[in-house]
Design an enzyme around this catalytic site. Sequence first.
Site, PDB file in Angstrom:
ATOM      1  N   TRP A 325      30.915  38.557  33.630  1.00 41.68           N
ATOM      2  CA  TRP A 325      31.880  38.028  34.593  1.00 41.68           C
ATOM      3  C   TRP A 325      33.297  38.081  34.026  1.00 41.68           C
ATOM      4  CZ3 TRP A 325      35.220  33.828  34.162  1.00 41.68           C
ATOM      5  CH2 TRP A 325      35.848  33.406  35.336  1.00 41.68           C
ATOM      6  N   HIS A 326      33.428  37.922  32.712  1.00 39.35           N
ATOM      7  CA  HIS A 326      34.755  37.896  32.101  1.00 39.35           C
ATOM      8  C   HIS A 326      35.414  39.271  32.053  1.00 39.35           C
ATOM      9  CE1 HIS A 326      33.462  33.912  30.639  1.00 39.35           C
ATOM     10  NE2 HIS A 326      34.746  33.666  30.520  1.00 39.35           N
ATOM     11  N   GLY A 327      34.629  40.333  32.082  1.00 42.82           N
ATOM     12  CA  GLY A 327      35.258  41.645  32.044  1.00 42.82           C
ATOM     13  C   GLY A 327      34.253  42.769  31.955  1.00 42.82           C
ATOM     14  N   PHE A 470      40.728  38.118  33.656  1.00 41.45           N
ATOM     15  CA  PHE A 470      39.327  37.934  34.020  1.00 41.45           C
ATOM     16  C   PHE A 470      39.171  37.628  35.496  1.00 41.45           C
ATOM     17  CE2 PHE A 470      39.407  36.117  29.538  1.00 41.45           C
ATOM     18  CZ  PHE A 470      39.220  37.353  28.978  1.00 41.45           C
TER      19      PHE A 470
END
Length: 470
Positions: A325-327, A470
Amino acid sequence: MIFNSYAFALFFPIVFVLYWLLSKKNILYQNILLLVASYVFYGWWDWRFLFLLVFSTSLDYYTGLKMHSASTTNLKKIWFWISVSVNLGFLGFFKYYNFFITSLHDSFKEIGVNFSYSMLNIILPVGISFYTFHGLSYVIDIYKDKIKPEKDIVTYSLFVSFFPLLVAGPIERATHLLPQLKTKRFFTDKYFREGLFQITMGFFRKMVIADSLAVYVDSIYKNSEIHNSSSLLLASVFYAFQIYFAFSGYSDIAIGTAKLFGIKLLDNFNLPYFSKSLTEFWRRWHMSLSFWLRDYLYISLGGNRKGIKITYRNLMITMLLGGLWHGASWNFVIWGGIHGLVLSLEKFSFQKLKINDFGFLGGIITFAIVVLAWVFFRSPDIHSSLFIIHKFFSFDYGALFIGNINTLINSVLVLLIGLSFDAYMFKKDIAIESFGSRVSTLGLVTLVCFLTMLIVLFYSNSTNFIYFQF
């Protein structure tokens, strides 16, 4: 638009004054003003992506109503999956298309299969991960009959796009924010004092502490191959505090700004580096995301209800997807995997070995694991990450190669200031958001003026907030 910009310094007072001038009128006028202001705030970066935000908002609003009025369970499920699929489809395309296509190509290449593909020049819309999660939590709650759909399109649109939390959280729940948006709000001295202090503290955390640490961290990580173990380890520890003060600073500004409009957002940080286990760390770090993943992913997978092995699986899946989800990078997946593995080991110790408190040693081990995992967050690729971690354990701990002694001294000094304040808050068990209402007016004004002076002095080094990516 970003908080640490001249545009926001002009934008916010205008919205604030107009908002409270409308307080005697119907609450709809205040909500319309905040919605328009939120769209201006978001469109300031790139107005074209407003269409994506409006479309996503309209989709969830419409499918929410359709789910609630569906005559059969199957029809309700169809509307639910339309919303989820389209939202995740947009998120997947803008954020992960190039990552998945290159990863797929590399995987096939390993077994001797080659195919051509095209990389797309995709611009990642700021905040898409956050407002997508806002919408998903809303439709999931309606699907599970936890809430009824919001019929007023203005109120729902404001829930999704309220500008303090739009681009980097906290990730709000409809059950928490929507009732506040539907209730008449009054100006209170308590919220004003708390909000003013928390905004000032947020800018101080970001622009003085985090941005000062970034100078040293960037100088070391930019040329990691020429540095020894000492420099790399120190830079990694500094980065742990840089990302903490940057993101908690953003959350402070967001929460404080919302309070000046009479709205209370979810807390997002609670002194995470004082945790004695990684389980406790995730109850204190980015809490709105942590609880979102727990409630909408981990529990949906079965949580800990289907045996210890399934619990381990669910923890790993949750943290791997939380990392992704962060990248769009394998670095983030590995970061999530490290956390998932350690959380599973802790779950084993809690349940099988009956160890409930790791004590002071647990705090040290937890911080060490967190710092180790942050290396994958900060490094540009897996190769660089593994090189730095290898250097940690090569015991090449000679004299620090620091480049500029003033940069190091400055970083240490501002970090000590930040840690001292957090340690005080931890000892007194005082939440930052309520600190402003506990001190005298003179004390608050003095502290705000002092912090503001430091913020102005450090403004030249200010950069974007880390979590914007993000």
